[in-house]
Design a protein around this motif. Structure first.
Motif, PDB file in Angstrom:
ATOM      1  N   GLU A  28       0.767  -0.856  -0.134  1.00 12.73           N
ATOM      2  CA  GLU A  28      -0.244   0.072  -0.141  1.00 12.73           C
ATOM      3  C   GLU A  28       0.752   1.271  -0.051  1.00 12.73           C
ATOM      4  O   GLU A  28       1.980   1.163   0.554  1.00 12.73           O
ATOM      5  CB  GLU A  28      -0.908   0.269   1.328  1.00 12.73           C
ATOM      6  N   GLY A  29       0.397   2.459  -0.641  1.00 13.61           N
ATOM      7  CA  GLY A  29       1.113   3.468  -1.087  1.00 13.61           C
ATOM      8  C   GLY A  29       2.040   3.444  -1.684  1.00 13.61           C
ATOM      9  O   GLY A  29       1.980   3.225  -2.339  1.00 13.61           O
ATOM     10  N   SER A  30       3.005   4.371  -1.849  1.00 21.33           N
ATOM     11  CA  SER A  30       3.152   4.657  -3.631  1.00 21.33           C
ATOM     12  C   SER A  30       4.929   4.795  -3.094  1.00 21.33           C
ATOM     13  O   SER A  30       5.422   5.484  -2.249  1.00 21.33           O
ATOM     14  CB  SER A  30       2.741   6.554  -4.336  1.00 21.33           C
ATOM     15  N   TRP A  31       5.249   3.511  -3.546  1.00 25.09           N
ATOM     16  CA  TRP A  31       7.462   3.423  -3.893  1.00 25.09           C
ATOM     17  C   TRP A  31       7.929   5.268  -4.072  1.00 25.09           C
ATOM     18  O   TRP A  31       8.668   5.348  -2.969  1.00 25.09           O
ATOM     19  CB  TRP A  31       7.632   2.684  -5.145  1.00 25.09           C
ATOM     20  N   ALA A  32       7.127   5.357  -4.510  1.00 20.71           N
ATOM     21  CA  ALA A  32       8.024   6.877  -4.941  1.00 20.71           C
ATOM     22  C   ALA A  32       7.629   8.157  -3.719  1.00 20.71           C
ATOM     23  O   ALA A  32       8.831   9.005  -3.731  1.00 20.71           O
ATOM     24  CB  ALA A  32       7.432   7.887  -6.462  1.00 20.71           C
ATOM     25  N   ARG A  33       6.493   8.080  -3.269  1.00 20.07           N
ATOM     26  CA  ARG A  33       6.274   8.466  -2.246  1.00 20.07           C
ATOM     27  C   ARG A  33       7.467   8.881  -0.868  1.00 20.07           C
ATOM     28  O   ARG A  33       7.840   9.290  -0.563  1.00 20.07           O
ATOM     29  CB  ARG A  33       5.154   8.550  -2.106  1.00 20.07           C
ATOM     30  N   LEU A  34       6.912   7.564  -0.791  1.00 15.13           N
ATOM     31  CA  LEU A  34       7.811   6.772   0.396  1.00 15.13           C
ATOM     32  C   LEU A  34       9.867   7.013   0.265  1.00 15.13           C
ATOM     33  O   LEU A  34      10.017   7.883   0.863  1.00 15.13           O
ATOM     34  CB  LEU A  34       7.383   5.423   0.699  1.00 15.13           C
ATOM     35  N   ARG A  35      10.172   6.945  -0.587  1.00 14.14           N
ATOM     36  CA  ARG A  35      11.523   7.617  -1.370  1.00 14.14           C
ATOM     37  C   ARG A  35      11.696   8.548  -1.177  1.00 14.14           C
ATOM     38  O   ARG A  35      12.485   9.081  -0.700  1.00 14.14           O
ATOM     39  CB  ARG A  35      12.204   7.019  -2.449  1.00 14.14           C
ATOM     40  N   ALA A  36      10.216   9.591  -1.469  1.00 14.62           N
ATOM     41  CA  ALA A  36      10.856  10.969  -1.024  1.00 14.62           C
ATOM     42  C   ALA A  36      10.861  11.490   0.290  1.00 14.62           C
ATOM     43  O   ALA A  36      11.494  12.376   0.466  1.00 14.62           O
ATOM     44  CB  ALA A  36       9.483  11.506  -1.957  1.00 14.62           C
ATOM     45  N   LEU A  37      10.122  10.366   0.693  1.00 16.62           N
ATOM     46  CA  LEU A  37      10.228  11.361   2.399  1.00 16.62           C
ATOM     47  C   LEU A  37      11.646  10.490   2.586  1.00 16.62           C
ATOM     48  O   LEU A  37      12.296  11.020   3.854  1.00 16.62           O
ATOM     49  CB  LEU A  37       9.094  10.338   3.801  1.00 16.62           C
ATOM     50  N   GLN A  38      11.848   9.475   2.038  1.00 17.21           N
ATOM     51  CA  GLN A  38      13.461   9.248   3.470  1.00 17.21           C
ATOM     52  C   GLN A  38      14.074   9.693   2.308  1.00 17.21           C
ATOM     53  O   GLN A  38      15.509  10.003   3.450  1.00 17.21           O
ATOM     54  CB  GLN A  38      13.953   7.546   2.501  1.00 17.21           C
ATOM     55  N   TYR A  39      14.145  10.385   1.145  1.00 18.19           N
ATOM     56  CA  TYR A  39      15.535  11.063   0.643  1.00 18.19           C
ATOM     57  C   TYR A  39      16.014  12.322   1.142  1.00 18.19           C
ATOM     58  O   TYR A  39      16.593  12.865   0.305  1.00 18.19           O
ATOM     59  CB  TYR A  39      15.627  10.716  -0.951  1.00 18.19           C
ATOM     60  N   ALA A  40      14.529  13.538   0.883  1.00 14.87           N
ATOM     61  CA  ALA A  40      14.655  14.460   1.255  1.00 14.87           C
ATOM     62  C   ALA A  40      15.379  15.574   1.623  1.00 14.87           C
ATOM     63  O   ALA A  40      16.011  16.774   1.336  1.00 14.87           O
ATOM     64  CB  ALA A  40      13.284  14.675   1.472  1.00 14.87           C
ATOM     65  N   ARG A  41      16.180  14.210   2.508  1.00 11.64           N
ATOM     66  CA  ARG A  41      17.142  15.102   3.403  1.00 11.64           C
ATOM     67  C   ARG A  41      18.212  14.650   3.735  1.00 11.64           C
ATOM     68  O   ARG A  41      18.997  15.077   4.207  1.00 11.64           O
ATOM     69  CB  ARG A  41      16.381  15.318   5.180  1.00 11.64           C
ATOM     70  N   LEU A  42      18.332  14.501   2.193  1.00  9.34           N
ATOM     71  CA  LEU A  42      19.879  13.469   2.187  1.00  9.34           C
ATOM     72  C   LEU A  42      20.606  14.606   1.656  1.00  9.34           C
ATOM     73  O   LEU A  42      21.839  14.606   2.524  1.00  9.34           O
ATOM     74  CB  LEU A  42      19.959  12.344   0.708  1.00  9.34           C
ATOM     75  N   GLU A  43      20.613  15.403   1.116  1.00  6.12           N
ATOM     76  CA  GLU A  43      21.403  16.596   0.738  1.00  6.12           C
ATOM     77  C   GLU A  43      22.717  17.458   2.141  1.00  6.12           C
ATOM     78  O   GLU A  43      23.340  17.679   2.062  1.00  6.12           O
ATOM     79  CB  GLU A  43      20.485  17.882   0.153  1.00  6.12           C
ATOM     80  N   ALA A  44      21.655  17.467   3.422  1.00  8.38           N
ATOM     81  CA  ALA A  44      21.624  18.665   4.248  1.00  8.38           C
ATOM     82  C   ALA A  44      22.719  17.999   5.237  1.00  8.38           C
ATOM     83  O   ALA A  44      23.399  18.383   5.830  1.00  8.38           O
ATOM     84  CB  ALA A  44      20.684  18.634   5.194  1.00  8.38           C
ATOM     85  N   MET A  45      23.592  16.038   4.860  1.00  9.07           N
ATOM     86  CA  MET A  45      23.938  15.702   5.375  1.00  9.07           C
ATOM     87  C   MET A  45      24.747  15.133   4.547  1.00  9.07           C
ATOM     88  O   MET A  45      26.129  14.728   4.866  1.00  9.07           O
ATOM     89  CB  MET A  45      23.083  13.829   5.680  1.00  9.07           C
ATOM     90  N   SER A  46      25.671  15.805   3.685  1.00 10.31           N
ATOM     91  CA  SER A  46      26.264  15.867   2.988  1.00 10.31           C
ATOM     92  C   SER A  46      27.600  16.293   3.508  1.00 10.31           C
ATOM     93  O   SER A  46      29.136  15.768   3.796  1.00 10.31           O
ATOM     94  CB  SER A  46      26.903  16.672   1.239  1.00 10.31           C
ATOM     95  N   ALA A  47      27.427  17.593   3.869  1.00  8.34           N
ATOM     96  CA  ALA A  47      28.728  18.357   5.484  1.00  8.34           C
ATOM     97  C   ALA A  47      29.102  17.805   6.135  1.00  8.34           C
ATOM     98  O   ALA A  47      30.324  17.351   6.347  1.00  8.34           O
ATOM     99  CB  ALA A  47      28.206  19.100   5.406  1.00  8.34           C
ATOM    100  N   SER A  48      28.201  17.131   6.644  1.00  5.56           N
ATOM    101  CA  SER A  48      28.897  15.976   8.623  1.00  5.56           C
ATOM    102  C   SER A  48      29.353  14.453   7.178  1.00  5.56           C
ATOM    103  O   SER A  48      30.437  13.823   8.557  1.00  5.56           O
ATOM    104  CB  SER A  48      27.129  15.528   8.269  1.00  5.56           C
ATOM    105  N   ARG A  49      28.588  13.742   6.345  1.00  8.19           N
ATOM    106  CA  ARG A  49      29.174  13.073   5.760  1.00  8.19           C
ATOM    107  C   ARG A  49      30.893  13.602   5.344  1.00  8.19           C
ATOM    108  O   ARG A  49      31.832  12.372   6.128  1.00  8.19           O
ATOM    109  CB  ARG A  49      28.663  12.724   4.727  1.00  8.19           C
ATOM    110  N   PHE A  50      31.287  14.515   5.092  1.00  5.45           N
ATOM    111  CA  PHE A  50      32.986  14.731   4.288  1.00  5.45           C
ATOM    112  C   PHE A  50      33.493  14.623   6.263  1.00  5.45           C
ATOM    113  O   PHE A  50      34.381  14.259   6.030  1.00  5.45           O
ATOM    114  CB  PHE A  50      32.815  16.114   3.998  1.00  5.45           C
ATOM    115  N   LEU A  51      32.758  15.517   7.270  1.00  5.14           N
ATOM    116  CA  LEU A  51      33.614  15.800   8.324  1.00  5.14           C
ATOM    117  C   LEU A  51      33.843  14.321   8.966  1.00  5.14           C
ATOM    118  O   LEU A  51      34.986  14.239   9.675  1.00  5.14           O
ATOM    119  CB  LEU A  51      33.241  16.624   8.841  1.00  5.14           C
ATOM    120  N   ALA A  52      32.687  13.144   8.704  1.00  5.69           N
ATOM    121  CA  ALA A  52      32.903  11.812   9.488  1.00  5.69           C
ATOM    122  C   ALA A  52      34.188  11.299   8.576  1.00  5.69           C
ATOM    123  O   ALA A  52      35.050  10.171   9.267  1.00  5.69           O
ATOM    124  CB  ALA A  52      31.093  11.378   9.282  1.00  5.69           C
TER     125      ALA A  52
END
Length: 786
Positions: A28-52
């Motif tokens: 039930e539900g849309s695959w694309a909508r679920l992925r949008a919820l999961q990946y919407a904030r991924l860009e904001a983690m780029s700096a933290s990833r580089f630091l780690a």
């Protein structure tokens, strides 16, 4: 379980692990909508990833700097930086994924970018370990485990990041420890990676549930905001607020407008005083206003409370909702609420309620209200061990008035009847209209045994008086049937049905009388129902037969015609009298197919007789209303070969009152074919010279009641017969006297000038074979009483 957006699954989540990760389509539900919820904030983690990863890079170099060749370390550092830059570039491409649909291609590109970074971190297990010591191996694995743990925590929304990193680096570490024979370490690595991947999936499930809940709350907030905007834009509604003294504070301009005052005028004034209007001075408040005041006094919530208010001397209806206001300490601050003017809706509801229970033509209670009143009367009777009664009233001869003078006159007559009926009612009775020309009366307390009959007789008497409607003097009667509750029925439906049976009995006995319900009426009704069922199958079962009664010349006493008479020998009921089954056939319209059969059979049998002998067939008014009846007569003549002049159609004068124009047009078509038309039972109904003048009847049949009256010397009967004979002669019509049973009656009729005679003296109704036998040797039938 609460529904969220249509393209999101419902809470609690019932997604499989693969669906949470994104590897399979959710149920039930849309695959694309679920992925949008999961990946919407991924860009904001780029700096933290580089630091780690920078910290992990620094620690890795500190571990291997002295043992691993520097060119390998430099190459590895460059590979790591490149893979991280590529992963960041892929993440940045997903920055707007919450405003569009994420594709599977983007999903797998992200997975590949993560796998590339993981592969770079897995490379030291194969490139650096040959140069490093055992303690370095364990230290690097500890560093890798910390990186996996940090990724699982930081990237909880995208479990595939942790899964790929743990799977790739864990496989490399397990391979390294296994090659070195350190199987305990290998098992430890496998366990850690399994726990990390499981935790990542659980965290992702929790994250998804929270994001779905947030989306649901956001949607609800959006709906609430929309409703508030619509509310503010709707001029029919307003906001109000009062303090602890129930005085207006912070009211909206629309509330002031509803009061017909300015906003400055109402602030600080008593809420109840403003809506009470002039009633505030007298204290005569409507009950609904008392209710509002009590709720405010008790500090109770109320919703959609309907209140009658007085604004500028005009009665209005307001719908108010309010809730108490409390501060953080629970101290009462007043009331806040909304309201709207629902006067038009209230009036519409009242009109609908009135139409649901009252008849619009007469203004009397309708069937629904009568049924409710009867139910209440029966409950009262059961509670106090008394009796109630239900009377059904049917107007006699109303249909004739309605058909002859039109529906407008008929409607006005019904209104006059309703007015008279209402004037007869006391507080103990309620009258109403059931429909058509049927009325009813509910008597709440019928303990007085004579009360029911007294009411019924007064109804019959008053409704039978003449009416003056549209310059017409009209006479209708009334038949009444009554049933007593609970004696004649303990349920409303039973009592009404039994009163209807009693009314049917009153109509059957001639009308204008009152009949009470008797248990035997059920037997009569059941018998009629059974007869109707059998009659519907009578034609298919060949149970109907024709008898023929001779009509003779008054002077020569030779047979000149036969009247075809229908007989029914039922398999279930035996011989059934025509007086029983003909009315049933009329009421159910079975008379039409039965009449068609009689017409064909009579024409077929008449071919066997001498060419001068006619056959007379009785035709119902229902048949004459059939547009195809003239064509059916033509078909019967054509199919049997009977000449048209040998067929005579007999009708009664009542059809001209009910359906005059249609009947006249049909009969004219039949006469144009060459058939003759006889008027049966003349003088017993609505005798009128109008249709005698406009239709060319061949014969007028004088009813047997006049013949029997003349035989005993009745002056009126003798005068009627002489008048009919004289009129017929002047109109070039013949006359037939019915019901002649003795020689003396035959001689008298002959002396009075009748042309033809019919009756038992010359022959009872006989079978077709017996009728044919009359032409063998006996040309005369004098005294031939069968």
């Amino acid at each position: 379980m609460k529904e969220t957006h249509a393209d999101l699954p419902r809470l609690p989540l019932r997604l499989t692990n693969l669906a949470v990760v994104g590897l399979t389509q959710p149920q039930e539900g849309s695959w694309a909508r679920l992925r949008a919820l999961q990946y919407a904030r991924l860009e904001a983690m780029s700096a933290s990833r580089f630091l780690a990863h920078a910290i992990a890079l620094f620690l890795t170099l500190s571990i291997f700097f002295e043992t691993v060749p520097h060119y390998l370390l430099a190459g590895w550092v460059l590979a790591l930086v490149a893979s991280l830059w590529h992963a960041s570039h892929v993440d940045n491409a997903l920055c707007d994924v919450d405003r569009r649909a994420m594709t599977r291609g983007e999903y797998f590109r992200h997975m590949a970018a993560v796998a590339l970074v993981a592969a770079v971190w897995a490379a030291p297990y194969f490139l650096f370990m040959p140069y490093a010591q055992e303690i370095d191996h364990i230290a690097f694995w500890a560093l890798t485990a910390m990186l996996i743990t940090g990724t699982a925590l930081a990237f909880a929304s995208t479990p595939v990041t942790t899964l790929v990193l743990a799977l790739v680096t864990g496989a490399a570490a397990i391979t390294m420890f296994a090659q070195e024979g350190r199987y305990g370490y290998a098992a430890l690595v496998a366990s850690f990676c399994g726990l990390a991947m499981g935790g990542a999936v659980r965290n992702a499930r929790t994250y998804l549930a929270s994001r779905i809940a947030e989306a649901d709350v956001a949607e609800q907030s959006e709906v609430v905001s929309l409703l508030l905007r619509e509310f503010e834009e709707n001029e029919a509604d307003w906001l109000w607020q009062i303090d602890t003294a129930r005085k207006i504070r912070s009211a909206s301009p629309r509330f002031a407008f509803a009061l017909g005052m300015d906003l400055e005028e109402i602030n600080g004034k008593s809420f109840i005083q403003l809506v009470a209007g002039s009633a505030w001075e007298t204290g005569q408040f409507p009950p609904s206003l008392h209710d509002l005041a009590e709720r405010l006094k008790r500090r109770e919530n109320f919703s959609n409370l309907l209140v009658q208010v007085l604004i500028a001397g005009q009665k209005r209806w307001w719908e108010l909702s309010g809730t108490p206001m409390l501060d953080e300490n629970g101290t009462f601050l007043g009331f806040r609420g909304v309201g709207s003017d629902v006067t038009e809706r209230r009036e519409s509801d009242e009109k609908i309620a009135y139409l649901a229970r009252y008849d619009t033509l007469t203004g009397l209670p309708n069937r629904l209200m009568l049924t409710e009143a009867l139910g209440e009367a029966m409950r009262y009777a059961a509670q106090w061990r008394t009796r109630c009664a239900f009377l059904m009233i049917d107007l006699d001869r109303f249909k004739e008035v309605n058909d002859s003078l039109g529906h407008l006159v008929g409607d006005e007559l019904l209104a006059r009847v309703a007015s008279r009926l209402k004037g007869l009612m006391s507080e103990n009775e309620l009258c109403g209209r059931l429909g058509g020309d049927e009325f009813a009366v509910v008597i709440r307390d019928a303990s007085d045994r004579g009360r029911v009959d007294k009411v019924a007789q007064s109804i019959i008497q008053q409704l039978s008086l003449p009416y003056e409607v549209e310059h017409h003097t009209l006479y209708v009667g009334a038949s009444v049937g009554s049933a007593i509750g609970p004696r004649d029925g303990e349920a409303v439906e039973t009592l009404m049905r039994n009163a209807d049976l009693a009314l049917y009995q009153a109509k059957d006995e001639g009308g204008s009388i009152h009949c009470t319900y008797q248990p035997a009426l059920h037997a009569h009704a059941e018998e009629r129902r059974q007869l109707e069922l059998s009659l519907r199958r009578a034609l298919d079962r060949n149970e109907l037969k024709l008898n023929f009664q001779p009509v003779v010349d008054a002077h020569s006493e030779t047979v000149v015609s036969f009247e075809a008479l229908l007989r029914w020998e039922s398999k279930e009921h035996g011989f059934v009298s025509p007086a029983k089954f003909i009315p049933i056939a009329e009421d159910t319209l079975l008379i039409v197919p039965i009449g068609d059969w009689v017409l064909r059979e009579a024409c077929k049998e008449a071919l066997n007789w001498p060419s001068h002998v006619r056959v007379a067939v009785n035709v119902s008014g229902k048949q004459l209303l059939d547009p195809q009846f003239a064509a059916k007569v033509t078909n019967a003549l054509a199919s049997t070969g009977l000449p048209a002049h040998r067929l005579e159609i007999e009708v009664t004068e009542s059809i001209f009152v009910r359906d005059g124009p249609t009947a006249r047009a049909t009969l004219e078509q039949i006469m144009d074919l060459g058939c003759s038309v006889a008027l049966d039972d003349f003088g017993t109904g609505y005798s009128s010279l109008g249709y005698l003048r406009t239709l060319r009847f061949s014969t007028i049949k004088i009813d047997r009641s006049f013949v029997q009256g003349a035989a005993v010397g009745s002056i009126e009967s003798l005068a009627i017969i002489r008048a009919v004979v004289a009129m017929a002669e002047s109109l070039d019509m013949s006359t037939t006297a019915e019901g002649v049973e003795t020689g003396e009656e035959a001689a008298l009729i002959r002396d009075l000038g009748c042309n033809k005679i019919q009756g038992y003296y010359f022959g009872r109704p006989m079978t077709a074979e017996d009728a044919l036998g009359l032409f063998g040797s006996r040309p005369k039938l004098q005294g031939a009483v069968a």
